[in-house]
Design a protein around this motif. Structure first.
Motif, PDB file in Angstrom:
ATOM      1  N   THR A 142     -70.420 -61.974 138.074  1.00 18.35           N
ATOM      2  CA  THR A 142     -70.920 -60.723 138.652  1.00 18.35           C
ATOM      3  C   THR A 142     -72.381 -60.540 138.262  1.00 18.35           C
ATOM      4  O   THR A 142     -72.759 -60.743 137.105  1.00 18.35           O
ATOM      5  N   SER A 199     -71.824 -51.544 145.106  1.00 14.75           N
ATOM      6  CA  SER A 199     -71.311 -52.862 144.761  1.00 14.75           C
ATOM      7  C   SER A 199     -70.816 -53.628 145.978  1.00 14.75           C
ATOM      8  O   SER A 199     -70.463 -53.066 147.008  1.00 14.75           O
ATOM      9  N   LEU A 246     -73.548 -55.765 141.632  1.00 19.65           N
ATOM     10  CA  LEU A 246     -73.724 -54.331 141.468  1.00 19.65           C
ATOM     11  C   LEU A 246     -75.210 -54.001 141.470  1.00 19.65           C
ATOM     12  O   LEU A 246     -75.985 -54.604 140.719  1.00 19.65           O
TER      13      LEU A 246
END
Length: 439
Positions: free
Chosen positions: A294, A378, A433
């Motif tokens: 991520t 996100s 994000l």
């Protein structure tokens, strides 16, 4: 500390199935020298948990070695590397630190945790038990030698340094016995070291065996995950390689029980453990073949939101927190301060297809607009009821996507990703994000 458009560098945070590893945060102190060849500069101090300087610690960056001074200080520079810099810090009797840096860093402070140490007679069989972690080591008589292969008969200082998920060297990237790149989730780990009266780092005599018992740490639930015991997930023993930052699977006659792991460490003739690595760092881990990645990107955030007026040095930074459940269902969490020189953070070796919570908190004294205008966006979209906001920050949650790589993400050219790669989508991370606010 000033944000600059000329030096926006990523940072690294390794995670193994929701377990946080030490963050390597690129800050404005990261320095590039303009010379015939660009160089990366590293400097800092090495201290123990009480802040006391550690003299004689070995600091290695991409193979370049320095030894800390009486004040714990070190400094070195080397040619720039597009694939990053592997920083390894160790001293016998302490838990080592090993992490990937994406740029040079100066003025850093590194903390080595002191291990449980006992003076033993190497001519006799000794049983050592660390009272805090419960790790047990049985050291047979006449089993230790110097790097020259000379058996040791004098008194020896033997140390046990346990590791939890937040103190593990490396980023949980590993290579299994089949040569496959995988990520790991720990169920107990330890660094072992033995030093003679002259300060020589000792190793096992070939063929001699240490019997080791590692209880499952309380930080990961204190009980072996059921999948290990019923065989629905694969667990093995792994040895850390400080030269590559990888864990490598070992044949160690592992036995897993509800409360912990038993293994046997056997002395090798050709030294699978490096001379400076002593008896090695060993890890009982669950293998993860499809970890996730991520990216957390900071977009146009004013300096005042990192360092409220009148400003201080070092700046307090924005606190970023994250939480994800392990395979046993135990939530693992970590926070770090992200400075104004950090354009993005890569969270690597996460659990795939699993909820990940990420929070942002502005420092005390930050202007009201920082929290009032915060947006957390996100990909994939946030779970139901998220994002959530409050006056000084916010929280979101989304599901991570499966990946096929481990370690720090690379671009299509095989180099560590940069902000330009993030903007162009030239990265393999499956979730992203965006953290943004404005006056």
């Amino acid at each position: 500390m000033n944000r600059t458009a000329l030096l926006l560098l990523p940072s690294l945070l390794g995670l193994a199935c929701g377990e946080a590893e030490t963050a390597a945060v690129s800050t404005p102190e990261s320095t590039r020298l303009e010379s015939a060849a660009l160089s990366a500069v590293f400097s800092g101090t090495v201290v123990d948990e009480l802040g006391k300087p550690i003299a004689g610690a070995r600091v290695t960056v991409n193979g370049v070695l320095r030894v800390t001074s009486s004040t714990g200080a070190y400094s070195l520079s080397l040619t720039e590397s597009a694939t990053g810099y592997l920083l390894d810090i160790r001293k016998d009797g302490y838990a080592p630190v090993n992490t990937l840096k994406t740029a040079g860093q100066i003025g850093q402070k590194h903390v080595l945790a002191r291990g449980f140490t006992k003076v033993i007679n190497p001519a006799a069989t000794n049983e050592l038990i660390d009272p805090k972690s419960g790790i047990r080591v049985l050291v047979p008589a006449n089993s230790l030698q110097t790097s020259a292969g000379v058996p040791v008969t004098e008194q020896v200082s033997f140390s046990i340094s346990p590791h939890g998920p937040d103190t593990m060297p490396g980023d949980f990237s590993a290579r299994n016995s089949a040569g496959q790149s995988v990520a790991l989730e720990t169920v107990g780990a330890v660094t072992l070291a033995a030093v003679d009266a002259r300060g020589n780092t000792l190793s096992l005599i070939p063929g001699r065996t240490l019997d080791v018992r590692i209880p499952v740490p309380a930080a990961v639930g204190g009980t072996m995950p059921a999948c290990v015991l019923n065989g629905t997930c694969r667990a093995a023993i792994w040895l850390f390689d400080p030269l590559t930052g990888l864990w490598k699977e070992q044949a160690a006659n592992a036995q897993f029980s509800t409360s912990g792991t038993s293994l046997k460490i056997v002395g090798q003739r050709k030294g699978e453990i490096l001379p400076g690595d002593g008896l090695g760092t060993w890890n009982a881990d669950i293998e993860v073949t499809t970890p996730a990645c991520t990216l957390i990107e900071f977009v146009n955030i004013p300096l005042d939101c990192y360092n409220p007026p009148p400003g201080t040095t070092p700046e307090p930074g924005i606190e970023v927190g994250f939480e994800q459940n392990t395979v046993s269902g135990t939530p693992k969490s970590k926070t770090l301060a992200s400075g104004s020189g950090t354009s993005f953070i890569a969270l690597t070796n996460l659990r795939a297809s699993t909820a990940l919570k990420l929070s942002v908190e502005f420092p005390p004294g930050a202007p009201a607009y920082c929290g009032a205008n915060l947006t957390l966006t996100s990909t994939p979209p946030a779970s139901a009821t998220y994002p959530q906001y409050w006056a000084t920050g916010g929280l979101t949650q989304f599901i991570t996507g499966p990946q096929t790589f481990t370690g720090y993400p690379k671009n299509s050219a095989g180099n560590n990703i940069t902000l330009a790669d993030v903007a162009a989508g030239d990265h393999p991370c499956g979730s992203h994000l965006y953290v943004e606010t404005h006056p």
